[in-house]
Design a protein around this motif. Structure first.
Motif, PDB file in Angstrom:
ATOM      1  N   MET A  35      -9.801   3.147  -9.710  1.00  0.00           N
ATOM      2  CA  MET A  35      -8.612   3.979  -9.505  1.00  0.00           C
ATOM      3  C   MET A  35      -7.426   3.073  -9.179  1.00  0.00           C
ATOM      4  N   THR A  36      -6.248   3.667  -9.192  1.00  0.00           N
ATOM      5  CA  THR A  36      -5.017   2.940  -8.890  1.00  0.00           C
ATOM      6  C   THR A  36      -4.510   3.387  -7.520  1.00  0.00           C
ATOM      7  N   MET A  37      -3.973   2.451  -6.752  1.00  0.00           N
ATOM      8  CA  MET A  37      -3.602   2.762  -5.369  1.00  0.00           C
ATOM      9  C   MET A  37      -2.359   1.975  -4.943  1.00  0.00           C
ATOM     10  N   SER A  38      -1.489   2.661  -4.223  1.00  0.00           N
ATOM     11  CA  SER A  38      -0.278   1.982  -3.725  1.00  0.00           C
ATOM     12  C   SER A  38      -0.149   2.022  -2.211  1.00  0.00           C
ATOM     13  N   TRP A  39      -0.910   2.873  -1.566  1.00  0.00           N
ATOM     14  CA  TRP A  39      -0.733   3.051  -0.121  1.00  0.00           C
ATOM     15  C   TRP A  39      -1.769   2.228   0.650  1.00  0.00           C
ATOM     16  N   HIS A  40      -1.358   1.061   1.053  1.00  0.00           N
ATOM     17  CA  HIS A  40      -2.249   0.185   1.817  1.00  0.00           C
ATOM     18  C   HIS A  40      -1.420  -0.719   2.704  1.00  0.00           C
TER      19      HIS A  40
END
Lengths: 180, 180
Positions: A35-40
C-alpha cells in the motif's frame, strides 16, 4: 539496484523529510500486499521507532495487526506513477499489485514482508506497540534492519500535498544545525 | 505577509510533505517561546489532528503539557538560517528568540501562543491527548484555526535529512491519485 545494509542510527534521516512510502506485508499463506502511505513520523532515533497511520479501511490494517511485521519501502520520483497506482487499488480485490505494477518483491532478512527492489531504501519493521491503533490507527514500528541503494546519492523522493499533487525533493542545503 | 484564514479540511496538505516547522508557546505570564521540530504526522483529516514529538529535554515540553496550546508555524527556505538558530538554542536560557532572530510574533485567534508573521502558514492548536507523552513524547494536537499567506503559491518548505542537511521543496507534479 544493489542494496547495502544501512546503519539503524541513520534511519531517521530517511524518513523525517516526509516522503511518500510504500508499506508491504505478507500473510501466513505467503500472500503479499503493498500500500501507499504518507502519514508517518519518527518517534525515536535508535532503535529507530516510527509511528505510522494505516486506516482501518485499508486491507493492510488487519494484516498488520495480525502479523505485526512490514517493510517500509521508500520510492523516488521515477516510481511515482506506480506508487499512485498502488495507492488507488485495494489489496482486497485479490490483485497481485507487485505483478500488476512491475514491482519486484525481494526476501527480507528479519520479516516475511518483502523488500521492493525498485525502491532506493527499505526498512524491515516489527510492530512493537498497538495501544494507539484503536483510537488513531497509529502503529508503532521498530526498524530492525535497513537497506539502501548506495548508488543513489540524491534520491528524488516524492511528498504528497493532497489530491494527487506531489512535491519532488529539490536541492539540499547544509546549515550549522545542532540538531541530530 | 498578509494572512488569510485557511480551511481546516485542507490543513493535511500543508503537513504531510514533512516540512520542518516551528512550534510556539506562551506561558501564563505572557512569556513566549519558539522551537524547531521535524517529527510530526497527520493523524486525521478533519478536524485536523497532528501527532508531534517534543522531547522531554526541550524547554517547550513542560509548557506544552501545562498550557495545552501551541502554534505550528511553517517556514520556507528564506527563513532557513533563522529556523536553525531557533533550534540551536534552548528557551531555558531566557533569551527571547523572537527578538534575537527577528521573528515577529502576532496574536492568534484561539490560543495564547503567537503566530509567526514571517511564516507562510500558521496553525493554532490545542493539545487534545497526552496519553502517549510519557512513553513517546508524542502530543496529539487539534488544529482549531489555520492561516496562510495567499501570495505564496509554491512555498519552498525545508525538510531535515539529519545533521543540518535540509532538502528544499522542488517542483510539483500532478498524478491521477485517488488519495485525498
Amino acid at each position: 539496484m544493489s542494496m547495502r545494509s544501512f546503519p539503524l542510527s541513520k534511519v531517521y534521516g530517511l524518513l523525517e523529510t516526509g516522503p511518500v512510502v510504500m508499506l508491504t506485508t505478507a500473510q501466513r499463506d505467503g500472500t503479499t500486499n503493498v500500500m501507499t502511505m504518507s502519514w508517518h513520523t519518527m518517534l525515536d532515533f535508535e532503535p529507530p521507532l516510527i509511528g505510522c497511520v494505516v486506516s482501518n479501511r485499508d486491507y493492510t490494517f488487519d494484516i498488520l495487526r495480525k502479523t505485526k511485521e512490514c517493510v517500509i519501502a521508500i520510492p523516488t520520483v521515477a516510481l511515482a506513477a506506480k506508487v499512485v497506482k498502488v495507492g488507488n487499488i485495494s489489496g482486497r480485490t485479490g490483485i497481485d499489485k507487485f505483478e500488476k505494477f512491475g514491482l519486484t518483491p525481494m526476501p527480507a532478512a528479519r520479516v516475511k514482508a518483502p523488500l521492493i527492489k525498485e525502491c532506493y531504501a527499505n526498512l524491515e519493521c516489527k510492530v512493537v506497540d498497538t495501544a494507539m491503533v484503536n483510537k488513531y490507527n497509529l502503529f508503532v514500528l521498530e526498524v530492525q534492519k535497513a537497506w539502501i541503494d548506495p548508488a543513489r546519492k540524491h534520491p528524488r523522493t516524492i511528498h504528497h500535498m493532497g489530491n494527487g499533487v506531489f512535491m519532488v525533493a529539490g536541492r539540499t542545503i547544509k546549515l550549522p544545525s545542532k540538531m541530530k
